[in-house]
Scaffold this motif. Structure first.
Motif, PDB file in Angstrom:
ATOM      1  N   SER A 204     -14.239   7.024  -7.588  1.00  0.00           N
ATOM      2  CA  SER A 204     -14.494   6.240  -6.288  1.00  0.00           C
ATOM      3  C   SER A 204     -15.312   7.014  -5.332  1.00  0.00           C
ATOM      4  O   SER A 204     -14.784   8.002  -4.877  1.00  0.00           O
ATOM      5  CB  SER A 204     -12.972   6.082  -5.809  1.00  0.00           C
ATOM      6  N   MET A 237      -9.600  -0.615   1.447  1.00  0.00           N
ATOM      7  CA  MET A 237     -10.999  -0.507   1.052  1.00  0.00           C
ATOM      8  C   MET A 237     -11.243  -0.984  -0.167  1.00  0.00           C
ATOM      9  O   MET A 237     -10.244  -1.068  -1.222  1.00  0.00           O
ATOM     10  CB  MET A 237     -11.548   1.168   1.193  1.00  0.00           C
ATOM     11  N   ASP A 238     -12.422  -1.446  -0.746  1.00  0.00           N
ATOM     12  CA  ASP A 238     -12.841  -2.101  -1.549  1.00  0.00           C
ATOM     13  C   ASP A 238     -12.426  -1.295  -2.988  1.00  0.00           C
ATOM     14  O   ASP A 238     -12.008  -1.589  -4.149  1.00  0.00           O
ATOM     15  CB  ASP A 238     -14.101  -2.389  -2.052  1.00  0.00           C
ATOM     16  N   ASP A 239     -12.803   0.071  -2.806  1.00  0.00           N
ATOM     17  CA  ASP A 239     -12.610   0.985  -4.137  1.00  0.00           C
ATOM     18  C   ASP A 239     -11.137   1.104  -4.688  1.00  0.00           C
ATOM     19  O   ASP A 239     -10.880   1.071  -5.577  1.00  0.00           O
ATOM     20  CB  ASP A 239     -12.860   2.533  -3.721  1.00  0.00           C
ATOM     21  N   LYS A 241      -8.740  -1.443  -4.183  1.00  0.00           N
ATOM     22  CA  LYS A 241      -8.500  -2.397  -4.831  1.00  0.00           C
ATOM     23  C   LYS A 241      -9.184  -2.852  -6.175  1.00  0.00           C
ATOM     24  O   LYS A 241      -8.424  -3.131  -7.186  1.00  0.00           O
ATOM     25  CB  LYS A 241      -9.120  -3.653  -3.954  1.00  0.00           C
ATOM     26  N   GLU A 242     -10.516  -2.228  -6.333  1.00  0.00           N
ATOM     27  CA  GLU A 242     -10.964  -2.093  -7.856  1.00  0.00           C
ATOM     28  C   GLU A 242     -10.235  -1.298  -8.558  1.00  0.00           C
ATOM     29  O   GLU A 242      -9.999  -1.636  -9.891  1.00  0.00           O
ATOM     30  CB  GLU A 242     -12.425  -1.920  -7.695  1.00  0.00           C
TER      31      GLU A 242
END
Length: 255
Positions: A204, A237-239, A241-242
């Motif tokens: 990430s 943050m998106d990282d 969540k992914e």
């Protein structure tokens, strides 16, 4: 941007910066420092770059030191400005960059060259590398962070020994005391450094950025608070969540 004293190469998500002044063993002069600074600014904004590597051209020298001819006749004010500007323009910029910077130390890393390597987040060295801070032989002290970063890496006693004696140590000794992370044959150094960069680049970007911020505060009174705050911020943050979704779905994350 075009450069005179450094070469820039891109491989996958890694940017390789090669200091290219072989006629002076890649000594750091003012122009080279500024070019390195500008290259780092570009890297910090380049979404295709996840990791940077800094190395020297040739087989003899990473960086053999600062270019003494440039400041041999300086007075106090000019010398203080030189050290302060160097920290602001380059050395602190490396340490606080939003992406990991790995030094691939090929050969001599002396004076400002060792200080450059110490500002990087990780250091790999070739088996012919020799490292040291010889400034006291000139009636000076390290002026680009050497007295501050070396004790944090190897402890105060060893730092005092290296700075006061001005001795050069071989790569294997540097590994033993924690000055470099690992040592490889010269012909393998860049390959091994790229392998590490590739492994880092899979992770990430935001997680690594926040980790750099937290680790850089690890010796301050605000270290734990920095870690706690960064940990919390990542949850939005998106990282994150992914990464969590990929773990739960038993697949590799796509950062």
């Amino acid at each position: 941007m075009s450069y005179e004293n450094i070469l820039i190469d891109h491989e996958d998500r890694t940017t390789i910066i090669t200091i290219n002044r072989p006629q002076s063993l890649n000594a750091l002069n003012a122009k080279t420092i500024m070019e390195l600074s500008n290259a780092l600014d570009e890297i910090s904004k380049d979404t295709n770059c996840r990791v940077a590597i800094i190395t020297g051209s040739g087989e003899k020298s990473f960086v053999a030191g600062a270019d003494i001819k440039e400041f041999s006749d300086f007075g106090t004010s000019a010398a203080e400005e030189l050290a302060r500007n160097g920290q602001n323009i380059l050395f602190n910029k490396i340490e606080n960059l939003n992406k990991p910077v790995i030094a691939a130390v090929n050969g001599f890393a002396l004076g400002g060259g060792l200080e450059l390597a110490m500002a990087c987040h990780i250091r790999y060295a070739s088996d012919n590398a020799r490292l040291g801070l010889p400034e006291v032989t000139l009636g000076l002290i390290p002026g680009y962070g050497g007295t501050q970063r070396l004790p944090k890496l190897v402890g105060k006693g060893l730092a005092n020994e290296l700075i006061f004696s001005a001795k050069m140590i071989p790569a294997q000794r540097a590994k033993e005391i924690g000055l470099v992370n690992d040592v490889f044959a010269l012909e393998e150094l860049l390959t091994k450094t790229k392998e590490l960069a590739k492994q880092i680049a899979q992770n990430s970007p935001m997680g690594i950025t926040k980790a750099i911020e937290a680790v850089n505060q690890s010796d301050s009174s605000t270290g734990f608070e920095t870690e706690i705050k960064a940990f919390g911020e990542l949850f939005e943050m998106d990282d994150k969540k992914e990464g969590v979704a990929a773990f739960l779905e038993k697949r590799k994350p796509s950062f």
